[in-house]
Motif scaffolding. Structure first.
Motif, PDB file in Angstrom:
ATOM      1  N   SER A  84       0.852  -1.181   0.000  1.00 43.76           N
ATOM      2  CA  SER A  84       0.000   0.000   0.000  1.00 43.76           C
ATOM      3  C   SER A  84       0.888   1.231   0.000  1.00 43.76           C
TER       4      SER A  84
ATOM      5  N   SER B 124       0.428  -4.286   2.616  1.00 45.35           N
ATOM      6  CA  SER B 124      -1.037  -4.216   2.553  1.00 45.35           C
ATOM      7  C   SER B 124      -1.689  -5.132   3.578  1.00 45.35           C
TER       8      SER B 124
ATOM      9  N   TRP C 241      -1.985   0.997  -4.861  1.00 42.60           N
ATOM     10  CA  TRP C 241      -1.520  -0.330  -4.453  1.00 42.60           C
ATOM     11  C   TRP C 241      -0.622  -0.914  -5.517  1.00 42.60           C
TER      12      TRP C 241
END
Ligand code: NI
Length: 227
Positions: free
Chosen positions: A117, A156, A176
């Motif tokens: 992320s 993430s 992402w």
């Protein structure tokens, strides 16, 4: 691995992105969140089809392409185009959540696995109070508020939140990355090896050892990566 990447945007690029965002029409951010996340998400987002979002996205993607450090750390296979969000007023926070594992990539039905992320900070820390990105780590929580133009890269898999903004506005781009190397552990080893080979070359110039270690790096990448 959590990594801070300074100055992903130049001062000119930051000004250009801010000009686009400051003139844009913002929407409720819940439209792009999964069920659990939507329950705690209170922010605004630019609709992806918005012209300002399109231009800002192209600019950010060009800037990301320049970063050798980002490439080495993330080994991106595919990058989900950045979304832009704004935390201010009543839409000022995003409670604890984990990012969806799989996201839709465009309209073609293609999907992307979120390994990393990214938050690209677009507001100066002095322009708002609160708004820290808080990431739960095994050793406790870490709070992040980076200068405008800096990027935070984090796994993430981690639960995270954005604290309420109590003054001013916090603008950011989020996106992402699906990595060519799925395993975080293997990715970390490759990153460390790459950094050390670069350092070795800086200190000693080209050498048999540097060539040998470069070969090892590429052969590990060959063994572990899905291109
Ligand atoms: Ni998130």
């Amino acid at each position: 691995m959590l990594l801070k990447l300074p100055d992903i945007l130049t001062a000119d690029e930051l000004r250009a992105v801010r000009a686009l965002l400051d003139a844009a029409a913002w929407d409720d951010g819940r439209s792009t969140a999964g069920e659990q996340a939507a329950a705690v998400k209170r922010n605004q987002q630019l609709p992806p089809q918005d012209e300002a979002a399109r231009q800002a996205r192209a600019l950010v993607l060009r800037a990301l392409d320049r970063s050798a450090l980002l490439f080495s750390a993330a080994l991106p296979r595919r990058v989900l185009p950045p979304m832009f969000n704004r935390y201010a007023g009543a839409s000022n926070r995003y409670g604890d959540h984990v990012d969806q594992a799989i996201r839709q990539l465009g309209d073609g039905g293609e999907r992307l696995r979120t390994d990393l992320s990214c938050t690209l900070f677009l507001s100066a820390p002095d322009d708002y109070d609160g708004g820290e990105l808080v990431i739960r780590e095994p050793g406790g929580e870490q709070r992040h508020k980076l200068p405008a133009g800096h990027l935070l890269l984090y796994p993430s898999t981690s639960v995270h939140r954005v604290e309420p903004v109590t003054r001013g506005a916090r603008l950011a781009a989020v996106f992402w990355i699906e990595s060519m190397v799925r395993s975080a552990e293997q990715r970390q080893l490759l990153f460390e090896l790459d950094l050390n080979v670069v350092k070795l070359r800086e200190q000693q110039g080209e050498s048999d050892v540097a060539v040998g270690l470069t070969a090892t790096y590429h052969n590990l990448l060959r063994m572990w990566a899905t291109a």
